[in-house]
Write a protein that holds these residues in place. Structure first.
Motif, PDB file in Angstrom:
ATOM      1  N   LEU A  59     102.040  58.435   1.596  1.00 19.83           N
ATOM      2  CA  LEU A  59     102.222  57.123   0.978  1.00 19.83           C
ATOM      3  C   LEU A  59     103.067  56.222   1.880  1.00 19.83           C
ATOM      4  N   GLY A  60     104.152  56.758   2.390  1.00 15.75           N
ATOM      5  CA  GLY A  60     105.012  55.985   3.301  1.00 15.75           C
ATOM      6  C   GLY A  60     104.265  55.567   4.556  1.00 15.75           C
ATOM      7  N   LEU A  61     103.483  56.489   5.116  1.00 15.24           N
ATOM      8  CA  LEU A  61     102.709  56.166   6.318  1.00 15.24           C
ATOM      9  C   LEU A  61     101.643  55.105   6.022  1.00 15.24           C
ATOM     10  N   ALA A  62     101.013  55.198   4.855  1.00 12.54           N
ATOM     11  CA  ALA A  62      99.992  54.210   4.485  1.00 12.54           C
ATOM     12  C   ALA A  62     100.615  52.820   4.333  1.00 12.54           C
ATOM     13  N   VAL A  63     101.780  52.751   3.726  1.00 13.15           N
ATOM     14  CA  VAL A  63     102.467  51.464   3.559  1.00 13.15           C
ATOM     15  C   VAL A  63     102.856  50.901   4.925  1.00 13.15           C
ATOM     16  N   LEU A  64     103.421  51.745   5.802  1.00 13.29           N
ATOM     17  CA  LEU A  64     103.803  51.291   7.144  1.00 13.29           C
ATOM     18  C   LEU A  64     102.585  50.822   7.940  1.00 13.29           C
ATOM     19  N   LEU A  65     101.493  51.572   7.858  1.00 14.26           N
ATOM     20  CA  LEU A  65     100.278  51.190   8.569  1.00 14.26           C
ATOM     21  C   LEU A  65      99.743  49.854   8.054  1.00 14.26           C
ATOM     22  N   THR A  66      99.789  49.657   6.758  1.00 13.89           N
ATOM     23  CA  THR A  66      99.316  48.398   6.169  1.00 13.89           C
ATOM     24  C   THR A  66     100.162  47.222   6.643  1.00 13.89           C
ATOM     25  N   VAL A  67     101.477  47.374   6.610  1.00 12.59           N
ATOM     26  CA  VAL A  67     102.372  46.302   7.058  1.00 12.59           C
ATOM     27  C   VAL A  67     102.143  46.000   8.534  1.00 12.59           C
ATOM     28  N   TRP A  68     102.037  47.057   9.363  1.00 11.93           N
ATOM     29  CA  TRP A  68     101.824  46.862  10.796  1.00 11.93           C
ATOM     30  C   TRP A  68     100.502  46.134  11.042  1.00 11.93           C
ATOM     31  N   ARG A  69      99.440  46.570  10.359  1.00  9.35           N
ATOM     32  CA  ARG A  69      98.130  45.956  10.547  1.00  9.35           C
ATOM     33  C   ARG A  69      98.119  44.499  10.074  1.00  9.35           C
ATOM     34  N   LEU A  70      98.830  44.205   8.984  1.00  6.27           N
ATOM     35  CA  LEU A  70      98.916  42.815   8.519  1.00  6.27           C
ATOM     36  C   LEU A  70      99.597  41.929   9.563  1.00  6.27           C
ATOM     37  N   LEU A  71     100.593  42.458  10.242  1.00  3.08           N
ATOM     38  CA  LEU A  71     101.270  41.690  11.289  1.00  3.08           C
ATOM     39  C   LEU A  71     100.364  41.470  12.497  1.00  3.08           C
ATOM     40  N   VAL A  72      99.519  42.434  12.797  1.00  2.00           N
ATOM     41  CA  VAL A  72      98.647  42.344  13.968  1.00  2.00           C
ATOM     42  C   VAL A  72      97.443  41.434  13.722  1.00  2.00           C
ATOM     43  N   ILE A  73      97.029  41.312  12.471  1.00  3.16           N
ATOM     44  CA  ILE A  73      95.833  40.515  12.155  1.00  3.16           C
ATOM     45  C   ILE A  73      95.934  39.091  12.688  1.00  3.16           C
ATOM     46  N   ALA A  74      97.073  38.467  12.536  1.00  4.54           N
ATOM     47  CA  ALA A  74      97.225  37.072  12.997  1.00  4.54           C
ATOM     48  C   ALA A  74      96.988  36.970  14.503  1.00  4.54           C
ATOM     49  N   ARG A  75      97.540  37.897  15.264  1.00  2.00           N
ATOM     50  CA  ARG A  75      97.334  37.863  16.716  1.00  2.00           C
ATOM     51  C   ARG A  75      95.894  38.181  17.078  1.00  2.00           C
ATOM     52  N   ALA A  76      95.280  39.093  16.321  1.00  2.00           N
ATOM     53  CA  ALA A  76      93.900  39.466  16.611  1.00  2.00           C
ATOM     54  C   ALA A  76      92.957  38.290  16.365  1.00  2.00           C
ATOM     55  N   VAL A  77      93.185  37.548  15.297  1.00  2.00           N
ATOM     56  CA  VAL A  77      92.337  36.383  15.010  1.00  2.00           C
ATOM     57  C   VAL A  77      92.532  35.322  16.089  1.00  2.00           C
ATOM     58  N   ARG A  78      93.750  35.122  16.530  1.00  2.00           N
ATOM     59  CA  ARG A  78      93.998  34.119  17.577  1.00  2.00           C
ATOM     60  C   ARG A  78      93.381  34.515  18.915  1.00  2.00           C
ATOM     61  N   ALA A  79      93.062  35.797  19.090  1.00  2.00           N
ATOM     62  CA  ALA A  79      92.445  36.260  20.336  1.00  2.00           C
ATOM     63  C   ALA A  79      90.950  35.930  20.390  1.00  2.00           C
ATOM     64  N   TRP A  80      90.333  35.642  19.231  1.00  2.00           N
ATOM     65  CA  TRP A  80      88.907  35.296  19.209  1.00  2.00           C
ATOM     66  C   TRP A  80      88.707  33.904  19.783  1.00  2.00           C
ATOM     67  N   GLY A  81      87.665  33.752  20.551  1.00  4.18           N
ATOM     68  CA  GLY A  81      87.295  32.442  21.061  1.00  4.18           C
ATOM     69  C   GLY A  81      85.881  32.478  21.612  1.00  4.18           C
ATOM     70  N   TYR A  82      85.282  31.318  21.724  1.00  2.00           N
ATOM     71  CA  TYR A  82      83.949  31.234  22.310  1.00  2.00           C
ATOM     72  C   TYR A  82      83.861  29.965  23.138  1.00  2.00           C
ATOM     73  N   ALA A  83      82.956  29.989  24.094  1.00  2.00           N
ATOM     74  CA  ALA A  83      82.754  28.834  24.965  1.00  2.00           C
ATOM     75  C   ALA A  83      81.264  28.706  25.251  1.00  2.00           C
ATOM     76  N   GLU A  84      80.773  27.492  25.136  1.00  4.01           N
ATOM     77  CA  GLU A  84      79.374  27.205  25.425  1.00  4.01           C
ATOM     78  C   GLU A  84      79.289  26.634  26.834  1.00  4.01           C
ATOM     79  N   ARG A  85      78.433  27.236  27.637  1.00  2.00           N
ATOM     80  CA  ARG A  85      78.188  26.712  28.978  1.00  2.00           C
ATOM     81  C   ARG A  85      76.720  26.327  29.089  1.00  2.00           C
ATOM     82  N   ASP A  86      76.314  25.861  30.246  1.00  2.00           N
ATOM     83  CA  ASP A  86      74.935  25.399  30.421  1.00  2.00           C
ATOM     84  C   ASP A  86      73.903  26.504  30.196  1.00  2.00           C
ATOM     85  N   ASN A  87      74.184  27.708  30.672  1.00  2.00           N
ATOM     86  CA  ASN A  87      73.183  28.775  30.622  1.00  2.00           C
ATOM     87  C   ASN A  87      73.579  29.984  29.780  1.00  2.00           C
TER      88      ASN A  87
END
Length: 166
Positions: A59-87
């Motif tokens: 239970l303690g490990l699950a709570v810690l993992l959840t908190v850690w993953r919630l903190l990482v989600i914001a950085r992971a979403v900010r890492a997404w990006g796309y770029a359109e080029r000619d080809n």
């Protein structure tokens, strides 16, 4: 630190990266929370019924993992990006393992736009590109519906213009 020698940052002077919506943070956090609530509830019930310390440890490990993953989600979403080029379309994401996908418009077979219940609640959609090689498929999550439609239509038109894809 990008430059000509960095394979994850091709031609940085010419690439204009588009971020995904920050509302994707809430979608991912809710998705994680729903799944982890089931796990935590099960472990809590096991702890109450048995009083066994392994349930408490899990239970303690699950709570810690959840908190850690919630903190990482914001950085992971900010890492997404796309770029359109000619080809081609470039899609990047990832924190520990960064990934850059370059999908030539001529190689695209079809484009999907999807939106699950959580995405629709936050007015988001995902554009999925499919090519002949499954490993080269790319997706761009967290787009507003209007942007997802625009990107879908543009990719479809460019694929048809190249006459090999879509």
């Amino acid at each position: 630190m990008g430059g000509p020698t960095d394979p994850l940052e091709p031609w940085p002077e010419t690439v204009r990266w588009q971020p995904v919506s920050q509302d994707l943070i809430w979608v991912e956090a809710l998705r994680l929370s729903i799944g982890m609530l089931v796990v935590i509830a099960g472990l809590l019930i096991g702890l109450v019924l048995t009083g066994s310390w392994p349930f408490g440890l899990a239970l303690g490990l699950a709570v810690l993992l959840t908190v850690w993953r919630l903190l990482v989600i914001a950085r992971a979403v900010r890492a997404w990006g796309y770029a359109e080029r000619d080809n081609d379309l470039l899609v990047r994401h990832g924190l520990l393992v960064r990934r850059l996908s370059i999908v030539p418009y001529a190689r695209m077979q079809f484009v999907d736009v999807t939106a699950g219940p959580l995405e629709r609640a936050f007015k988001l959609a995902t554009v999925q590109l499919h090519t002949a090689a499954a490993a080269s498929d790319a997706r761009v999550p967290g787009l507003r519906p209007a942007e997802a439609s625009r990107l879908r239509d543009r990719l479809t038109a460019l694929g048809e213009d190249r006459a090999e894809g879509i």
